[in-house]
Each structure stands twice: as structure tokens, then as C-alpha cells.
Design an enzyme around this catalytic site. Structure first.
Site, PDB file in Angstrom:
ATOM      1  N   SER A 147       0.853  -1.203   0.000  1.00 55.89           N
ATOM      2  CA  SER A 147       0.000   0.000   0.000  1.00 55.89           C
ATOM      3  C   SER A 147       0.879   1.239   0.000  1.00 55.89           C
ATOM      4  O   SER A 147       2.039   1.189   0.456  1.00 55.89           O
ATOM      5  CB  SER A 147      -0.863   0.002   1.264  1.00 55.89           C
ATOM      6  N   TYR A 160      -1.600  -0.650  10.279  1.00 58.59           N
ATOM      7  CA  TYR A 160      -1.693  -1.094   8.875  1.00 58.59           C
ATOM      8  C   TYR A 160      -0.435  -0.673   8.106  1.00 58.59           C
ATOM      9  O   TYR A 160       0.170  -1.483   7.386  1.00 58.59           O
ATOM     10  CB  TYR A 160      -2.947  -0.473   8.264  1.00 58.59           C
TER      11      TYR A 160
HETATM   12  N1  LIG Z   1      -8.824  -0.552  -1.089  1.00 58.38           N
HETATM   13  C1  LIG Z   1      -7.853   0.168  -0.549  1.00 58.38           C
HETATM   14  O1  LIG Z   1      -8.072   1.251  -0.006  1.00 58.38           O
HETATM   15  C2  LIG Z   1      -6.432  -0.323  -0.623  1.00 58.38           C
HETATM   16  C3  LIG Z   1      -5.400   0.598  -0.855  1.00 58.38           C
HETATM   17  C4  LIG Z   1      -4.086   0.130  -0.928  1.00 58.38           C
HETATM   18  C5  LIG Z   1      -3.826  -1.217  -0.747  1.00 58.38           C
HETATM   19  N2  LIG Z   1      -4.847  -2.087  -0.507  1.00 58.38           N
HETATM   20  C6  LIG Z   1      -4.518  -3.509  -0.354  1.00 58.38           C
HETATM   21  O2  LIG Z   1      -5.028  -4.176  -1.499  1.00 58.38           O
HETATM   22  C7  LIG Z   1      -5.261  -5.556  -1.184  1.00 58.38           C
HETATM   23  C8  LIG Z   1      -6.604  -5.965  -1.760  1.00 58.38           C
HETATM   24  O3  LIG Z   1      -7.622  -5.242  -1.118  1.00 58.38           O
HETATM   25  P1  LIG Z   1      -8.881  -4.625  -1.903  1.00 58.38           P
HETATM   26  O4  LIG Z   1      -8.678  -3.191  -2.007  1.00 58.38           O
HETATM   27  O5  LIG Z   1      -9.147  -5.412  -3.127  1.00 58.38           O
HETATM   28  O6  LIG Z   1      -9.993  -4.842  -0.780  1.00 58.38           O
HETATM   29  P2  LIG Z   1     -11.192  -5.868  -0.697  1.00 58.38           P
HETATM   30  O7  LIG Z   1     -11.730  -5.759   0.679  1.00 58.38           O
HETATM   31  O8  LIG Z   1     -12.089  -5.672  -1.853  1.00 58.38           O
HETATM   32  O9  LIG Z   1     -10.486  -7.292  -0.914  1.00 58.38           O
HETATM   33  C9  LIG Z   1      -9.745  -7.929   0.080  1.00 58.38           C
HETATM   34  C10 LIG Z   1     -10.122  -9.403   0.069  1.00 58.38           C
HETATM   35  O10 LIG Z   1      -9.320 -10.073   1.042  1.00 58.38           O
HETATM   36  C11 LIG Z   1     -10.156 -10.974   1.749  1.00 58.38           C
HETATM   37  N3  LIG Z   1      -9.605 -11.241   3.059  1.00 58.38           N
HETATM   38  C12 LIG Z   1      -9.601 -10.431   4.154  1.00 58.38           C
HETATM   39  N4  LIG Z   1      -9.031 -11.059   5.193  1.00 58.38           N
HETATM   40  C13 LIG Z   1      -8.670 -12.295   4.758  1.00 58.38           C
HETATM   41  C14 LIG Z   1      -8.048 -13.403   5.371  1.00 58.38           C
HETATM   42  N5  LIG Z   1      -7.701 -13.383   6.661  1.00 58.38           N
HETATM   43  N6  LIG Z   1      -7.828 -14.498   4.623  1.00 58.38           N
HETATM   44  C15 LIG Z   1      -8.194 -14.541   3.326  1.00 58.38           C
HETATM   45  N7  LIG Z   1      -8.800 -13.524   2.698  1.00 58.38           N
HETATM   46  C16 LIG Z   1      -9.033 -12.413   3.404  1.00 58.38           C
HETATM   47  C17 LIG Z   1     -11.505 -10.288   1.819  1.00 58.38           C
HETATM   48  O11 LIG Z   1     -12.557 -11.203   2.082  1.00 58.38           O
HETATM   49  C18 LIG Z   1     -11.579  -9.644   0.435  1.00 58.38           C
HETATM   50  O12 LIG Z   1     -12.219 -10.488  -0.494  1.00 58.38           O
HETATM   51  C19 LIG Z   1      -5.131  -5.656   0.331  1.00 58.38           C
HETATM   52  O13 LIG Z   1      -3.884  -6.228   0.662  1.00 58.38           O
HETATM   53  C20 LIG Z   1      -5.181  -4.222   0.801  1.00 58.38           C
HETATM   54  O14 LIG Z   1      -4.465  -4.033   2.006  1.00 58.38           O
HETATM   55  C21 LIG Z   1      -6.140  -1.663  -0.464  1.00 58.38           C
END
Ligand SMILES: NC(=O)c1ccc[n+]([C@@H]2O[C@H](COP(=O)([O-])OP(=O)(O)OC[C@H]3O[C@@H](n4cnc5c(N)ncnc54)[C@H](O)[C@@H]3O)[C@@H](O)[C@H]2O)c1
Length: 269
Positions: A147, A160
Site C-alpha cells: 500500500s 496497517y
Molecule cells: N482498497 C484500498 O483502499 C487499498 C489501498 C491500498 C492497498 N490495498 C490492499 O489491497 C489488497 C486488496 O484489497 P482490496 O482493495 O481489493 O480490498 P477488498 O476488501 O475488496 O479485498 C480484500 C479481500 O481479502 C479478503 N480477506 C480479508 N481477510 C482475509 C483473510 N484473513 N484471509 C483470506 N482472505 C481475506 C476479503 O474477504 C476480500 O475479499 C489488500 O492487501 C489491501 O491491504 C487496499
């Protein structure tokens, strides 16, 4: 196609970036194992991909455990005979969404869970993947989603941010440790164009913050001024590159994606 025949595990593939990468990687010829803590939803993602002609299996798993990653690797070997790419993308938002909890008020269990999923889970993922890649040889690619919070302070996201910076550290160390086996380790570090659901439970599924907020170039804080909003796909394409043989000499890199130069901008105008 850029991932022809490659066997790829993606964690956190039920929705958001993991789902978008699953669709993109499948269109690029990958054979997939998709995992998520939400078993029903990751199955739905797999069904969509299957309907489009993709080769995919899904399984429920909590990526904070070593066992879930070992199972995903076994599933890849069982179905396709090998593992080429392990993409640990699953993550959870800073506690308290949508109104994040100040650091000094965070309860111990919330801190432990965040570290367990966002950092310890990544350590386990790489361990399970590297063991298989070393045995089958030669090479392989391990990829993480970190991130922008790994580089800069985001309000009320200290734990985080520490986890994501920790994963970037893991990337650099493992690039050294596993390079001798031809295994590449990299991360994408998204900022914009991500799933708003991650921090805003009420946002429409799989829509970006920019879609949810009526984005325009003039309102965007990014130095890069272009007439189109950042999308999940802008982040997924960076993951595709790092997963593919096009990046065969790239290892130890944590790549900010879809940030339009925001991370290198001095706050002062
Ligand atoms: N959306 C944002 O603001 C953002 C920004 C930067 C980075 N990220 C990172 O991007 C990645 C993907 O997130 P996203 O934005 O697609 O969000 P999202 O919530 O749409 O997807 C995350 C997925 O991970 C799954 N998950 C959560 N905990 C879990 C666990 N313990 N075991 C298995 N699966 C699990 C959730 O069920 C979900 O389907 C993450 O690592 C997040 O930290 C997100």
C-alpha cells in the site's frame, strides 16, 4: 497472452483487486487457484471466470495461517502439477472502518488481527510458496499487495502502515535469500483506483473510491492530470507485469501503482 499456462495462486480473490487480477490473469492464459476467507464469494468469482472459459478452482482459507497457504499450494499442485506464481493479495483495512480508531485507543485484539493478516500472513505465504518452488525448480514469482501506507503516514492507519512497510521489507530480504533459486519477489503498492468497500462497507461492491466520489482531474490531488480516473485495472496491470516473464529480471521491487506521482510530491505547493 502474457501468462500462458502459468499456475497462479491469488489470495483475497473474492472481490476488489484480487478478483480483478483473477479475471485479467485468466484472460492472459493463467490457470488459477483462488482463495479468500469468504468462501462463497470467492467461489462466485471462480464461477464467473469459468463461465468466460478460464481454468480455475477456489477454496476458502484464512490467509493469516500457514496452513491456508500450504493448502493453496497443494491445490495448485493437485490440479495443475506445479506452482509458478503466488500472489498474496489478501488484506484487511485499519480497524474501525469507516471511521478509523486512533492508535492509542486500539484494542489489543484488533492490533493482533491486523498484524496477523497483513504481515504474518504474508510471511507464511512466501514460506509456503518458496518451499514448493524450490522443490520443483527452477524459478517462480512471489508477489504481494502492499500500500501507499507503506511509504507515507495515512491518518489513523499506523498499524496497517507498519504491516505494509514490513511486507516491503520482506520483499527486499527475500529477493536476496531466494534469488539463488531463481525465485523473484516483488510487491505492488496501490494508492488510487482501489475498492472503496475495503474501508467503506456501504460503498457499492467492487467500485473504486473515485467512482464513489464523482472523480474529476481538477479535484484529484495527484500531480498527474489526465482526463480519466484511476481504476482497479491500472493496479492489476502492474501485478500482471510483475507476475509475467516480462519481469524475468525484476526482483526486490515494491512498485507504487496508480498514484499519479502523489508519493513523490512535496506537500507544499
Ligand atoms: N482498497 C484500498 O483502499 C487499498 C489501498 C491500498 C492497498 N490495498 C490492499 O489491497 C489488497 C486488496 O484489497 P482490496 O482493495 O481489493 O480490498 P477488498 O476488501 O475488496 O479485498 C480484500 C479481500 O481479502 C479478503 N480477506 C480479508 N481477510 C482475509 C483473510 N484473513 N484471509 C483470506 N482472505 C481475506 C476479503 O474477504 C476480500 O475479499 C489488500 O492487501 C489491501 O491491504 C487496499
Amino acid at each position: 497472452v502474457r501468462l500462458a499456462g502459468k499456475v497462479v495462486v491469488i489470495t483475497g480473490a473474492a472481490r476488489g483487486l484480487g478478483r480483478d487480477c483473477a479475471q485479467l490473469f485468466s484472460a492472459e492464459g493463467a490457470r488459477l487457484v483462488l482463495t479468500d476467507i469468504d468462501g462463497a464469494q470467492v467461489k462466485a468469482t471462480a464461477e464467473e471466470i469459468k463461465a468466460a472459459g478460464g481454468e480455475v478452482v477456489s477454496r476458502q482459507g484464512d490467509s493469516s495461517t500457514l496452513e491456508s497457504h500450504e493448502e493453496a499450494v497443494r491445490e495448485a499442485v493437485r490440479n495443475y502439477g506445479r506452482l509458478d506464481v503466488y500472489f498474496n493479495n489478501a488484506g484487511i483495512a485499519p480497524p474501525g472502518r469507516p471511521k478509523l480508531i486512533p492508535y492509542e485507543e486500539l484494542a489489543e485484539d484488533l492490533i493482533q488481527r491486523n498484524v496477523s493478516v497483513n504481515l504474518v500472513g504474508a510471511i507464511f505465504a512466501a514460506q509456503a510458496a518458496a518451499r514448493q518452488m524450490k522443490v520443483q525448480g527452477p524459478g517462480g514469482a512471489i508477489l504481494f499487495t502492499t500500500s501507499a501506507a507503506a511509504y507515507v503516514g495515512v491518518p489513523n492507519a499506523a498499524v496497517y502502515g507498519a504491516c505494509k512497510a514490513g511486507v516491503n521489507g520482506l520483499v527486499r530480504s527475500l529477493a536476496v535469500d531466494l534469488g539463488g533459486y531463481g525465485i523473484r519477489i516483488n510487491a505492488i503498492s496501490p494508492l488510487y483506483g482501489m475498492n472503496a468497500n475495503f474501508t467503506q462497507p456501504d460503498a457499492p461492491p467492487n467500485s473504486t473510491y473515485e467512482e464513489a466520489q464523482d472523480w474529476s482531474a481538477e479535484k484529484s490531488p495527484a500531480p498527474l492530470q489526465v482526463p480519466y480516473a484511476p481504476t482497479l485495472r491500472d493496479n492489476s496491470l502492474a501485478a500482471l507485469y510483475l507476475a509475467s516473464d516480462e519481469a524475468r529480471w525484476v526482483s526486490g521491487v515494491c512498485m507504487p501503482t496508480a498514484d499519479g506521482g502523489t508519493l513523490v510530491k512535496l506537500a507544499r505547493n
